[in-house]
Design a protein around this motif. Structure first.
Motif, short mmCIF file in Angstrom:
data_model
loop_
_atom_site.label_atom_id
_atom_site.label_comp_id
_atom_site.label_asym_id
_atom_site.label_seq_id
_atom_site.Cartn_x
_atom_site.Cartn_y
_atom_site.Cartn_z
N PHE A 164 4.12 -8.67 7.47
CA PHE A 164 3.68 -7.49 6.64
C PHE A 164 2.98 -7.57 5.49
N ASP A 165 1.72 -7.14 4.81
CA ASP A 165 1.02 -7.73 3.44
C ASP A 165 1.77 -6.77 2.61
N PRO A 166 2.72 -7.66 1.43
CA PRO A 166 3.52 -6.99 0.53
C PRO A 166 2.27 -6.51 -0.50
N ASN A 167 1.01 -6.04 -0.25
CA ASN A 167 0.14 -5.46 -0.82
C ASN A 167 0.09 -4.50 -0.89
N ILE A 168 0.16 -4.23 0.70
CA ILE A 168 0.78 -2.43 0.91
C ILE A 168 1.26 -1.15 -0.17
N GLU A 169 2.84 -2.81 -0.21
CA GLU A 169 4.13 -1.86 -0.66
C GLU A 169 3.65 -1.69 -2.10
N ALA A 170 2.96 -3.31 -2.85
CA ALA A 170 3.07 -2.49 -4.26
C ALA A 170 1.64 -1.52 -4.43
N ALA A 171 0.70 -1.66 -3.62
CA ALA A 171 -0.05 -0.52 -3.85
C ALA A 171 0.95 1.23 -4.08
N ALA A 172 1.28 0.91 -3.25
CA ALA A 172 2.19 2.13 -2.77
C ALA A 172 2.98 2.34 -4.10
N ALA A 173 3.68 1.50 -4.20
CA ALA A 173 4.57 1.57 -5.74
C ALA A 173 3.59 1.41 -6.55
N ASP A 174 2.40 1.26 -6.93
CA ASP A 174 2.17 1.29 -7.80
C ASP A 174 1.40 3.05 -7.80
N LEU A 175 1.68 3.62 -6.96
CA LEU A 175 1.05 5.03 -6.58
C LEU A 175 2.30 6.06 -6.65
#
Lengths: 278, 277
Positions: A164-175
């Motif tokens: 799973f790409d951790p960037n997706i989580e990072a993006a969600a957290a940023d939002l």
């Protein structure tokens, strides 16, 4: 047909097929024979055939010891599969980052796969004895099963989490999503197949576990321990009937689980593709 | 925090039992219980009588035989399943290999008793065909029956990892090699074998560890001559009640097992075998 057919002669393909059929036969003949003989109206576990009867099944369903042992096994397996999947998920999530002692934790997780089960079982019962605890179902046996199943839970969940790409989580957290929302709405749906596989796997591992249980359980029974006591003392077609019922139960749990996984995949076709794509 | 509970569990129920086992082996059990003076007497006992080293070597030999046979049978079946079978059949045939995973090894051992016993199916059929006059006793309760049944039980543990490795091999590699004139033997040697190494090593380790620590199968179908080291260990915790001697025997079994695992993992790393995503 298929890739290698090009490089293999028809005879070679035929030989592979024949060999495989023979191996499948070897794999299934003994258990199928056992199932057939569980309907044998005879007191011996082998032949001759004394006619068809469902007597051994009626006896099994009336056997309170067997029924009690079965429910012990089911309750234990449910707890073991839930706890080990939770622990396995924790380690799998943590293993995405670097932390102190990570290599040690991962190696410790693999170790139970490399040590003969009987060694751990006698070590665990010695420990319990030294510490003055009594063996039993919900203490020693539960812990012994968990040490055995957590590695499998981890190995089922880890590849899903890892892909799973951790960037997706990072993006969600940023939002602005909270960690719990990120986990529940983004990560969880993606790793669900791994979690279900882990639950199923650990359930059947625990349900069928015998050697470790035998040493750790004291005077209580699980179905395999009860089954062991009857085949050592009094093997009869009743043993074959209990074995057949136990096999049916294991396979229907797995069958149900696979069906569930399949339904999920059909329903959410689009959500399954991005991670599974290599 | 995420790893905390798992670490605690493994400290208490993996590290501690192994430590206690080592500790226990340094004492002696007498008829009055454990004598708490440190001694290496148990280790001296192990080497003073051939009986014990013999049984360990015999068990290693049996486990090695079982592992080799399982791998030899698994290789062609895994290849057939991964590369030859039509896609439509694949899922069913794969499930049929997985299914025995979900059946207890106690039951799968037991299933052989109605087959191989004196009044078993094999003897019955041979006698009614007139091939033999009296039931054969060699079918059950010896080393052969233990190995036969264990090959049967552990076959899925060899086939599944090998299949998973071979399924990952790119078909184009095989096509390209064939187009360039490679013989099937050289395709196997230079492409299939190296690329299925993780599955091969994984299957080998799993089957070997399961076989060397067996208790159930030798006890049920082994008789006196088919007994293995795991049974000797178990006996110390049952009737003999000699826990410190059992602990010593355990240490020899673990050492021998981990030595073999180390040998295999020096060729293919354990991370590659177990953690390949």
């Amino acid at each position: 047909m298929n890739a290698t057919s090009a490089s293999l002669s028809r005879n070679a393909v035929g030989a592979f097929g024949l060999f495989a059929v023979a191996v499948y036969f070897f794999l299934y003949a003994p258990v199928v024979t056992m199932v057939i003989l569980s309907f044998n109206d005879s007191i011996g576990i082998g032949l001759p055939w004394g006619g068809f009867t469902t007597r051994w099944y009626r006896e099994s369903f009336a056997n309170t010891l067997a029924i009690g042992a079965f429910f012990n096994s089911v309750r234990l397996a449910v707890v073991v599969s839930i706890v080990s999947t939770t622990l396995g998920l924790g380690v799998a999530l943590a293993s995405r980052r670097i932390f102190k002692g990570k290599a040690l934790v991962l190696n410790a997780l693999i170790l139970p796969l490399l040590i003969p089960g009987i060694v751990l079982a006698v070590g665990q019962i010695t420990l319990f004895n030294v510490m003055g605890f009594l063996p039993g179902l919900w203490g020693a046996t539960l812990l012994g099963h968990l040490v055995y199943t957590v590695p499998f839970a981890f190995l089922n969940i880890f590849p899903r989490v890892h892909r799973f790409d951790p960037n997706i989580e990072a993006a969600a957290a940023d939002l602005g999503a909270t960690p719990w929302v990120v986990f529940r709405t983004i990560l969880l749906p993606q790793i669900m197949p791994g979690l279900i596989a882990s639950l199923l796997f650990c359930f059947t591992l625990s349900f069928d576990e015998f050697t470790r249980t035998l040493f750790l359980i004291g005077s209580e029974n699980t179905l395999p321990v009860y089954f062991w006591s009857i085949i050592l003392t009094d093997p009869s077609p009743a043993a074959s009937a209990i074995a057949t019922l136990s096999v049916l139960f294991s396979l229907s749990v797995i069958g149900g689980g696979l069906l569930l996984l399949n339904l999920r995949r059909r329903k959410g076709d689009s959500d399954a593709t991005p991670v599974g794509a290599h | 925090m995420q790893v905390g509970p798992a670490v605690a569990l493994f400290l208490v129920f993996l590290a501690a039992p192994l430590t206690v086992t080592i500790g226990m082996s340094l004492f002696r059990t007498t008829i009055f219980g454990v004598d708490w003076t440190l001694t290496l007497a148990n280790y001296a006992k192990f080497f003073s009588e051939w009986l014990y080293t013999d049984l360990l070597l015999k068990s290693l030999r049996m486990a090695a035989t079982i592992t080799v046979v399982v791998i030899l049978i698994s290789f062609p079946v895994a290849f057939w399943l991964a590369k030859i079978v039509r896609p439509g059949w694949k899922i069913t045939l794969l499930l049929l290999i997985f299914a025995p995973y979900w059946v207890s090894y106690v039951i799968r051992t037991y299933a052989w008793m109605p087959l191989l016993g004196r009044t078993g199916v094999v003897n019955y059929v041979l006698m009614s065909l007139g091939i033999i006059d009296a039931p054969l006793d060699v079918l059950l309760f010896n080393e052969f029956s233990v190995q036969l049944v264990m090959v049967y039980i552990f076959l899925p543990f060899g086939m599944v990892p090998l299949y998973l490795s071979m399924d990952r091999i790119d078909d184009n590699l095989l096509r390209a090699a064939a187009d360039l004139g490679s013989t099937p033997a050289s395709i196997f040697r230079h492409i299939v074998l190296p690329l299925s190494a993780p599955g091969l090593a994984g299957g080998t380790i799993t089957v070997f560890v399961l076989a060397i620590g067996s208790y159930v199968t030798p006890r049920l179908v082994g008789g006196p001559s088919g007994i293995m080291f795991g049974n000797l260990i178990a006996d110390q915790f049952g009737a003999s009640f000699n826990w410190s001697w059992g602990a010593t025997l355990s240490i020899f079994l673990v050492t021998a097992t981990l030595a073999i695992v180390a040998l295999i993992s020096s060729r293919v790393s354990l991370n590659r075998i177990f953690l390949q995503p």
